[in-house]
Design a protein around this motif. Structure first.
Motif, PDB file in Angstrom:
ATOM      1  N   LYS A 121       0.767  -1.095  -0.018  1.00 59.96           N
ATOM      2  CA  LYS A 121       0.013   0.000  -0.133  1.00 59.96           C
ATOM      3  C   LYS A 121       0.928   1.476  -0.064  1.00 59.96           C
ATOM      4  CE  LYS A 121      -3.606  -2.780   0.369  1.00 59.96           C
ATOM      5  NZ  LYS A 121      -4.468  -2.776  -0.730  1.00 59.96           N
ATOM      6  N   ASN A 122       0.224   2.217  -0.348  1.00 62.05           N
ATOM      7  CA  ASN A 122       0.741   3.703  -0.165  1.00 62.05           C
ATOM      8  C   ASN A 122      -0.075   4.797   0.592  1.00 62.05           C
ATOM      9  OD1 ASN A 122       3.003   5.440  -1.091  1.00 62.05           O
ATOM     10  ND2 ASN A 122       1.614   6.349  -2.474  1.00 62.05           N
ATOM     11  N   HIS A 123       0.308   5.962   0.527  1.00 61.40           N
ATOM     12  CA  HIS A 123      -0.745   6.827   1.111  1.00 61.40           C
ATOM     13  C   HIS A 123      -1.554   7.462   0.113  1.00 61.40           C
ATOM     14  CE1 HIS A 123       3.013   9.067   0.531  1.00 61.40           C
ATOM     15  NE2 HIS A 123       2.361  10.192   0.653  1.00 61.40           N
ATOM     16  N   GLN A 124      -0.907   7.791  -1.050  1.00 59.87           N
ATOM     17  CA  GLN A 124      -1.504   8.359  -2.188  1.00 59.87           C
ATOM     18  C   GLN A 124      -1.625   7.508  -3.197  1.00 59.87           C
ATOM     19  OE1 GLN A 124       0.814  12.221  -2.033  1.00 59.87           O
ATOM     20  NE2 GLN A 124      -1.354  13.054  -2.010  1.00 59.87           N
ATOM     21  N   PHE A 125      -2.629   7.892  -4.290  1.00 64.14           N
ATOM     22  CA  PHE A 125      -2.762   7.229  -5.720  1.00 64.14           C
ATOM     23  C   PHE A 125      -1.694   8.077  -6.613  1.00 64.14           C
ATOM     24  CE2 PHE A 125      -6.864   6.440  -3.645  1.00 64.14           C
ATOM     25  CZ  PHE A 125      -6.759   5.128  -3.904  1.00 64.14           C
ATOM     26  N   GLY A 126      -0.889   7.137  -7.467  1.00 67.86           N
ATOM     27  CA  GLY A 126       0.122   8.113  -8.376  1.00 67.86           C
ATOM     28  C   GLY A 126       1.558   7.381  -8.053  1.00 67.86           C
ATOM     29  N   LEU A 179     -20.071  11.408 -17.332  1.00 62.02           N
ATOM     30  CA  LEU A 179     -19.699  10.243 -16.846  1.00 62.02           C
ATOM     31  C   LEU A 179     -18.845  10.538 -15.509  1.00 62.02           C
ATOM     32  CD1 LEU A 179     -18.739   7.155 -16.798  1.00 62.02           C
ATOM     33  CD2 LEU A 179     -17.029   7.679 -18.314  1.00 62.02           C
ATOM     34  N   TYR A 180     -17.700  11.522 -15.694  1.00 59.00           N
ATOM     35  CA  TYR A 180     -17.028  12.070 -14.585  1.00 59.00           C
ATOM     36  C   TYR A 180     -17.861  12.335 -13.400  1.00 59.00           C
ATOM     37  CZ  TYR A 180     -13.506  12.913 -18.423  1.00 59.00           C
ATOM     38  OH  TYR A 180     -12.579  12.888 -19.544  1.00 59.00           O
ATOM     39  N   LYS A 181     -18.899  12.845 -13.264  1.00 54.07           N
ATOM     40  CA  LYS A 181     -19.710  13.122 -12.234  1.00 54.07           C
ATOM     41  C   LYS A 181     -20.255  11.599 -11.497  1.00 54.07           C
ATOM     42  CE  LYS A 181     -21.340  17.517 -14.063  1.00 54.07           C
ATOM     43  NZ  LYS A 181     -22.373  18.215 -14.799  1.00 54.07           N
ATOM     44  N   GLN A 182     -20.474  10.859 -12.356  1.00 54.90           N
ATOM     45  CA  GLN A 182     -21.045   9.557 -11.961  1.00 54.90           C
ATOM     46  C   GLN A 182     -19.946   8.628 -11.314  1.00 54.90           C
ATOM     47  OE1 GLN A 182     -24.257   9.425 -12.119  1.00 54.90           O
ATOM     48  NE2 GLN A 182     -24.237  11.241 -13.220  1.00 54.90           N
ATOM     49  N   LEU A 183     -18.624   8.735 -11.732  1.00 53.84           N
ATOM     50  CA  LEU A 183     -17.632   7.867 -11.433  1.00 53.84           C
ATOM     51  C   LEU A 183     -17.487   7.667  -9.633  1.00 53.84           C
ATOM     52  CD1 LEU A 183     -14.732   8.474 -14.006  1.00 53.84           C
ATOM     53  CD2 LEU A 183     -16.586   6.217 -13.938  1.00 53.84           C
ATOM     54  N   PRO A 184     -17.520   8.914  -9.026  1.00 51.34           N
ATOM     55  CA  PRO A 184     -17.448   8.457  -7.448  1.00 51.34           C
ATOM     56  C   PRO A 184     -18.253   7.561  -6.809  1.00 51.34           C
ATOM     57  CG  PRO A 184     -17.285  10.879  -8.015  1.00 51.34           C
ATOM     58  CD  PRO A 184     -17.776  10.111  -9.157  1.00 51.34           C
ATOM     59  N   SER A 185     -19.400   7.304  -7.364  1.00 50.01           N
ATOM     60  CA  SER A 185     -20.377   6.503  -6.961  1.00 50.01           C
ATOM     61  C   SER A 185     -20.185   4.891  -7.193  1.00 50.01           C
ATOM     62  CB  SER A 185     -21.801   6.831  -7.147  1.00 50.01           C
ATOM     63  OG  SER A 185     -22.171   7.053  -8.460  1.00 50.01           O
ATOM     64  N   ILE A 186     -19.397   4.825  -8.284  1.00 53.20           N
ATOM     65  CA  ILE A 186     -18.988   3.620  -8.812  1.00 53.20           C
ATOM     66  C   ILE A 186     -17.877   2.931  -8.312  1.00 53.20           C
ATOM     67  CG2 ILE A 186     -18.306   2.448 -11.260  1.00 53.20           C
ATOM     68  CD1 ILE A 186     -19.879   4.702 -12.546  1.00 53.20           C
ATOM     69  N   PHE A 187     -16.688   3.471  -8.190  1.00 57.33           N
ATOM     70  CA  PHE A 187     -15.557   2.854  -7.707  1.00 57.33           C
ATOM     71  C   PHE A 187     -15.371   2.758  -6.463  1.00 57.33           C
ATOM     72  CE2 PHE A 187     -13.520   5.064 -11.590  1.00 57.33           C
ATOM     73  CZ  PHE A 187     -13.586   3.981 -12.326  1.00 57.33           C
ATOM     74  N   PRO A 188     -15.317   1.725  -5.586  1.00 55.46           N
ATOM     75  CA  PRO A 188     -15.238   1.310  -4.241  1.00 55.46           C
ATOM     76  C   PRO A 188     -14.280   1.806  -3.470  1.00 55.46           C
ATOM     77  CG  PRO A 188     -14.822  -0.596  -5.437  1.00 55.46           C
ATOM     78  CD  PRO A 188     -15.315   0.302  -6.566  1.00 55.46           C
ATOM     79  N   LYS A 189     -14.317   2.466  -2.350  1.00 53.27           N
ATOM     80  CA  LYS A 189     -13.154   3.068  -1.675  1.00 53.27           C
ATOM     81  C   LYS A 189     -12.058   1.821  -1.307  1.00 53.27           C
ATOM     82  CE  LYS A 189     -14.773   7.279  -1.971  1.00 53.27           C
ATOM     83  NZ  LYS A 189     -14.053   8.259  -2.609  1.00 53.27           N
ATOM     84  N   GLU A 190     -10.848   2.298  -1.491  1.00 49.03           N
ATOM     85  CA  GLU A 190      -9.643   1.154  -1.236  1.00 49.03           C
ATOM     86  C   GLU A 190      -8.443   1.977  -1.028  1.00 49.03           C
ATOM     87  OE1 GLU A 190      -9.053  -2.598  -2.757  1.00 49.03           O
ATOM     88  OE2 GLU A 190     -10.981  -3.226  -2.667  1.00 49.03           O
ATOM     89  N   LYS A 191      -7.452   1.471  -0.356  1.00 48.47           N
ATOM     90  CA  LYS A 191      -6.264   2.172  -0.160  1.00 48.47           C
ATOM     91  C   LYS A 191      -5.476   2.069  -1.346  1.00 48.47           C
ATOM     92  CE  LYS A 191      -5.633   1.854   4.714  1.00 48.47           C
ATOM     93  NZ  LYS A 191      -4.910   1.177   6.059  1.00 48.47           N
ATOM     94  N   PRO A 192      -4.584   2.989  -1.804  1.00 49.83           N
ATOM     95  CA  PRO A 192      -3.771   2.849  -2.959  1.00 49.83           C
ATOM     96  C   PRO A 192      -2.736   1.632  -2.822  1.00 49.83           C
ATOM     97  CG  PRO A 192      -3.788   5.315  -2.116  1.00 49.83           C
ATOM     98  CD  PRO A 192      -4.546   4.247  -1.106  1.00 49.83           C
ATOM     99  N   CYS A 193      -2.634   0.995  -3.834  1.00 50.38           N
ATOM    100  CA  CYS A 193      -1.787  -0.376  -3.683  1.00 50.38           C
ATOM    101  C   CYS A 193      -0.889  -0.362  -5.148  1.00 50.38           C
ATOM    102  CB  CYS A 193      -2.339  -1.532  -3.553  1.00 50.38           C
ATOM    103  SG  CYS A 193      -3.239  -2.218  -5.042  1.00 50.38           S
ATOM    104  N   ALA A 194       0.092  -1.140  -5.042  1.00 56.05           N
ATOM    105  CA  ALA A 194       0.985  -1.255  -6.147  1.00 56.05           C
ATOM    106  C   ALA A 194       0.348  -1.981  -7.067  1.00 56.05           C
ATOM    107  CB  ALA A 194       2.199  -2.055  -5.774  1.00 56.05           C
ATOM    108  N   TYR A 221       0.842   3.468  -7.895  1.00 55.80           N
ATOM    109  CA  TYR A 221      -0.015   3.208  -6.719  1.00 55.80           C
ATOM    110  C   TYR A 221      -1.730   3.508  -7.065  1.00 55.80           C
ATOM    111  CZ  TYR A 221       4.017   2.507  -4.116  1.00 55.80           C
ATOM    112  OH  TYR A 221       5.284   1.761  -3.627  1.00 55.80           O
ATOM    113  N   GLY A 222      -2.358   2.513  -7.323  1.00 53.06           N
ATOM    114  CA  GLY A 222      -3.590   2.636  -7.914  1.00 53.06           C
ATOM    115  C   GLY A 222      -4.781   1.850  -7.122  1.00 53.06           C
ATOM    116  N   HIS A 223      -5.947   1.849  -7.777  1.00 58.89           N
ATOM    117  CA  HIS A 223      -6.790   0.903  -7.383  1.00 58.89           C
ATOM    118  C   HIS A 223      -6.553  -0.570  -8.068  1.00 58.89           C
ATOM    119  CE1 HIS A 223     -10.747  -0.641  -6.196  1.00 58.89           C
ATOM    120  NE2 HIS A 223     -11.227   0.532  -5.770  1.00 58.89           N
ATOM    121  N   ARG A 224      -6.619  -1.469  -7.151  1.00 60.63           N
ATOM    122  CA  ARG A 224      -6.347  -2.714  -7.435  1.00 60.63           C
ATOM    123  C   ARG A 224      -7.047  -3.256  -8.518  1.00 60.63           C
ATOM    124  NH1 ARG A 224      -8.711  -7.233  -4.031  1.00 60.63           N
ATOM    125  NH2 ARG A 224     -10.248  -6.206  -2.777  1.00 60.63           N
ATOM    126  N   GLU A 225      -8.308  -2.959  -8.874  1.00 53.85           N
ATOM    127  CA  GLU A 225      -9.391  -3.392  -9.626  1.00 53.85           C
ATOM    128  C   GLU A 225      -8.917  -2.965 -11.231  1.00 53.85           C
ATOM    129  OE1 GLU A 225     -13.532  -4.166  -7.203  1.00 53.85           O
ATOM    130  OE2 GLU A 225     -13.376  -2.378  -8.380  1.00 53.85           O
TER     131      GLU A 225
END
Length: 289
Positions: A121-126, A179-194, A221-225
């Motif tokens: 894991k990492n503390h930020q995405f990127g 679509l950009y407005k809809q994405l926050p409700s689509i992607f589940p919250k997870e910690k950034p990972c390799a 470091y992104g979303h594992r999905e």
């Protein structure tokens, strides 16, 4: 293969490995971007890829960094032998990987290996440097929120490029904005990972020891999905792989309904690299809302 480049690469390998070996060159498949060769000396083999600085101005440095990133996060990668530039040519030399059959044992091992990578894991995405997806630049500016990271670093740069090249129209831009407005409700919250970042069936090798060796990364470091979604885009992964992964590191409910939104990014990359044959898949996804 240019003879002078060939001689230069052989000299570099011999200097690094402290040998005076002679080599046989054999052309092999290396994807749609690079030239690739098997370099043999007795029982020792290497994989060599070459290109020009007009394609990758930094040479294969970002790929080396990506392999080192994966290795640091406990993924199996080929050993890096040499990377460099000769005149206008660039090259990368890796250990040759002998491949085996993709058995159930392999898919179970691969699932465990990927789940292990995603546990880092990492503390930020990127990432603290930019790299490439295919031959297109990939921004990795840090964000605290994955949706914001995905929109700003992944979708928007490719949408703008496609629009400027006449591959997308204004109506598509409007659909993406919605679509950009809809994405926050689509992607589940997870910690950034390799993540590998470009995990399709051409970017791993199955060893005779039934392990997966990862190649051609586009790491961050992104979303594992994103890795799981990308693996479904062009096929080539066994059902056993997904079943085993989900037993080891379960995904949030609804992944099958989300995966196409992650895959907008590689589809846009392919649109910009290879043309309008990928447009119908993109328009189908952005027309959901």
């Amino acid at each position: 293969m240019n003879f002078d480049l060939q001689q230069h690469i052989e000299t570099q390998i011999n200097q690094i490995l402290l040998t005076d070996a002679t080599y046989k060159w054999t052309s092999v498949g290396g994807g749609s971007i690079n030239n690739a060769y098997k370099l043999s000396s007795g029982e020792q083999n290497y994989f060599v890829k070459t290109n020009t600085i007009s394609v990758f101005e930094n040479g294969f440095k970002e790929e080396v960094l990506g392999l080192e990133f994966l290795n640091k996060n406990e993924a199996l990668v080929p050993k890096i032998i040499a990377e460099g530039r000769f005149k206008n040519a660039i090259y990368l030399v890796l250990d040759w990987i002998e491949t085996g059959n993709k058995t159930t044992v392999f898919w179970n091992n691969f699932a465990e290996q990927l789940a292990n990578l995603h546990q880092h894991k990492n503390h930020q995405f990127g990432l603290d440097y930019s790299n490439f997806m295919g031959q297109l630049p990939q921004k990795n500016t840090f964000f605290d929120d994955f949706t914001e990271f995905f929109i700003e670093n992944r979708l928007k740069p490719q949408v703008v490029l496609a629009f400027n090249n006449g591959l997308l129209q204004k109506k598509h831009l409007q659909q993406f904005q919605h679509l950009y407005k809809q994405l926050p409700s689509i992607f589940p919250k997870e910690k950034p990972c390799a993540v590998h970042g470009d995990l399709w069936s051409g970017n791993f090798m199955n060893t005779i020891q039934q392990k997966a060796v990862l190649i051609d990364p586009a790491v961050y470091y992104g979303h594992r999905e994103v890795d799981l979604a990308m693996s479904t885009l062009f096929g080539g992964f066994s059902y056993q792989f997904y079943q085993a992964y989900n037993e080891i590191y379960p995904l949030a409910i609804g992944f099958d309904n989300r995966k196409e939104f992650y895959n907008l990014y590689p589809l846009l990359i392919h649109l910009n690299l290879f043309g309008s044959s990928y447009l119908s898949s993109i328009t189908r996804i952005i027309s959901y809302f």
